[in-house]
Design a protein around this motif. Sequence first.
Motif, mmCIF file in Angstrom:
data_model
loop_
_atom_site.group_PDB
_atom_site.id
_atom_site.type_symbol
_atom_site.label_atom_id
_atom_site.label_comp_id
_atom_site.label_asym_id
_atom_site.label_seq_id
_atom_site.Cartn_x
_atom_site.Cartn_y
_atom_site.Cartn_z
ATOM 1 N N THR A 1 5.949 -17.292 1.868
ATOM 2 C CA THR A 1 5.566 -16.238 0.934
ATOM 3 C C THR A 1 6.009 -14.885 1.459
ATOM 4 O OG1 THR A 1 3.727 -15.430 -0.412
ATOM 5 C CG2 THR A 1 3.260 -15.860 1.913
ATOM 6 N N THR A 2 5.761 -13.866 0.695
ATOM 7 C CA THR A 2 6.170 -12.521 1.086
ATOM 8 C C THR A 2 5.060 -11.818 1.857
ATOM 9 O OG1 THR A 2 5.304 -11.504 -0.926
ATOM 10 C CG2 THR A 2 7.589 -12.333 -0.996
ATOM 11 N N GLN A 3 5.440 -10.760 2.532
ATOM 12 C CA GLN A 3 4.452 -9.938 3.208
ATOM 13 C C GLN A 3 3.559 -9.255 2.176
ATOM 14 O OE1 GLN A 3 6.431 -7.422 6.070
ATOM 15 N NE2 GLN A 3 7.375 -9.169 7.092
ATOM 16 N N GLY A 4 4.104 -8.974 1.006
ATOM 17 C CA GLY A 4 3.319 -8.380 -0.074
ATOM 18 C C GLY A 4 2.174 -9.286 -0.501
ATOM 19 N N PHE A 5 2.421 -10.597 -0.523
ATOM 20 C CA PHE A 5 1.351 -11.540 -0.864
ATOM 21 C C PHE A 5 0.251 -11.458 0.179
ATOM 22 C CE2 PHE A 5 -0.711 -15.645 -0.333
ATOM 23 C CZ PHE A 5 -1.227 -15.837 -1.605
ATOM 24 N N LEU A 6 0.621 -11.413 1.446
ATOM 25 C CA LEU A 6 -0.383 -11.318 2.506
ATOM 26 C C LEU A 6 -1.178 -10.017 2.393
ATOM 27 C CD1 LEU A 6 1.663 -12.757 5.480
ATOM 28 C CD2 LEU A 6 -0.282 -13.830 4.331
ATOM 29 N N ARG A 7 -0.496 -8.936 2.036
ATOM 30 C CA ARG A 7 -1.216 -7.674 1.824
ATOM 31 C C ARG A 7 -2.185 -7.810 0.642
ATOM 32 N NH1 ARG A 7 3.996 -5.617 2.358
ATOM 33 N NH2 ARG A 7 4.383 -4.844 4.447
ATOM 34 N N ALA A 8 -1.731 -8.482 -0.427
ATOM 35 C CA ALA A 8 -2.569 -8.642 -1.628
ATOM 36 C C ALA A 8 -3.832 -9.444 -1.329
ATOM 37 C CB ALA A 8 -1.769 -9.297 -2.752
ATOM 38 N N VAL A 9 -3.719 -10.538 -0.581
ATOM 39 C CA VAL A 9 -4.920 -11.319 -0.267
ATOM 40 C C VAL A 9 -5.826 -10.544 0.690
ATOM 41 C CG1 VAL A 9 -3.932 -13.568 -0.823
ATOM 42 C CG2 VAL A 9 -3.821 -12.730 1.530
ATOM 43 N N GLY A 10 -5.233 -9.676 1.487
ATOM 44 C CA GLY A 10 -6.042 -8.799 2.332
ATOM 45 C C GLY A 10 -6.775 -7.755 1.504
ATOM 46 N N GLU A 11 -6.097 -7.168 0.523
ATOM 47 C CA GLU A 11 -6.730 -6.174 -0.350
ATOM 48 C C GLU A 11 -7.820 -6.812 -1.199
ATOM 49 O OE1 GLU A 11 -3.525 -4.346 -2.509
ATOM 50 O OE2 GLU A 11 -2.655 -3.517 -0.672
ATOM 51 N N ALA A 12 -7.661 -8.077 -1.553
ATOM 52 C CA ALA A 12 -8.686 -8.801 -2.315
ATOM 53 C C ALA A 12 -9.823 -9.264 -1.413
ATOM 54 C CB ALA A 12 -8.057 -9.995 -3.031
ATOM 55 N N ARG A 13 -9.717 -8.964 -0.133
ATOM 56 C CA ARG A 13 -10.733 -9.288 0.881
ATOM 57 C C ARG A 13 -10.922 -10.781 1.086
ATOM 58 N NH1 ARG A 13 -14.897 -4.506 -0.600
ATOM 59 N NH2 ARG A 13 -13.583 -2.837 0.191
ATOM 60 N N LEU A 14 -9.866 -11.543 0.834
ATOM 61 C CA LEU A 14 -9.929 -12.969 1.136
ATOM 62 C C LEU A 14 -9.844 -13.167 2.641
ATOM 63 C CD1 LEU A 14 -10.007 -15.905 0.220
ATOM 64 C CD2 LEU A 14 -7.519 -15.828 0.056
ATOM 65 N N ILE A 15 -8.923 -12.467 3.262
ATOM 66 C CA ILE A 15 -8.785 -12.498 4.716
ATOM 67 C C ILE A 15 -8.654 -11.069 5.218
ATOM 68 C CG2 ILE A 15 -7.763 -14.800 4.865
ATOM 69 C CD1 ILE A 15 -5.017 -13.487 5.064
ATOM 70 N N THR A 16 -9.091 -10.850 6.437
ATOM 71 C CA THR A 16 -8.961 -9.537 7.068
ATOM 72 C C THR A 16 -8.267 -9.740 8.405
ATOM 73 O OG1 THR A 16 -11.010 -8.797 6.037
ATOM 74 C CG2 THR A 16 -10.184 -7.491 7.894
ATOM 75 N N PRO A 17 -6.960 -9.486 8.444
ATOM 76 C CA PRO A 17 -6.248 -9.695 9.702
ATOM 77 C C PRO A 17 -6.711 -8.698 10.761
ATOM 78 C CG PRO A 17 -4.832 -8.607 8.111
ATOM 79 C CD PRO A 17 -6.096 -8.956 7.394
ATOM 80 N N LEU A 18 -6.654 -9.142 11.991
ATOM 81 C CA LEU A 18 -6.929 -8.222 13.091
ATOM 82 C C LEU A 18 -5.700 -7.352 13.299
ATOM 83 C CD1 LEU A 18 -8.768 -10.653 15.480
ATOM 84 C CD2 LEU A 18 -9.760 -8.808 14.141
ATOM 85 N N ARG A 19 -5.861 -6.290 14.012
ATOM 86 C CA ARG A 19 -4.748 -5.385 14.276
ATOM 87 C C ARG A 19 -4.421 -5.379 15.768
ATOM 88 N NH1 ARG A 19 -2.382 -2.563 9.773
ATOM 89 N NH2 ARG A 19 -3.813 -2.897 8.060
#
Length: 112
Positions: free
Chosen positions: A29-47
């Motif tokens: 998938t794209t990085q945009g998809f990963l950002r979208a699921v993060g914005e939807a609060r499905l996952i919260t990646p660590l930094r």
Amino acid sequence: MTADDSFGRLDDDDYPAYTMGRAGEMLGTTQGFLRAVGEARLITPLRSAGGHRRYSRYQLRIAARARELVDQGTPVDAACRIVILEDQLEEAQRLNAGYRHAAGSANPAAVA
């Protein structure tokens, strides 16, 4: 953390081992998809110390489930909500099974 410490974390499902680029490659998938699921609060990646997103294997499994739903035509926000509800249902079923087991152990005569 030293290199020796890191090797012990390789089997840890919650260890944030994957960069956004690698996570996207793994999921196809794209990085945009990963950002979208993060914005939807499905996952919260660590930094990382540099502010880059890092994903764990557990988070990638969750994102992969959302991607399956999106690939079937479900909007991203709805797919994320479905995955959250599926996770809550699974947890509730696990807790109920534990309660039933505990109740059966406390009163063996009540077990049918």
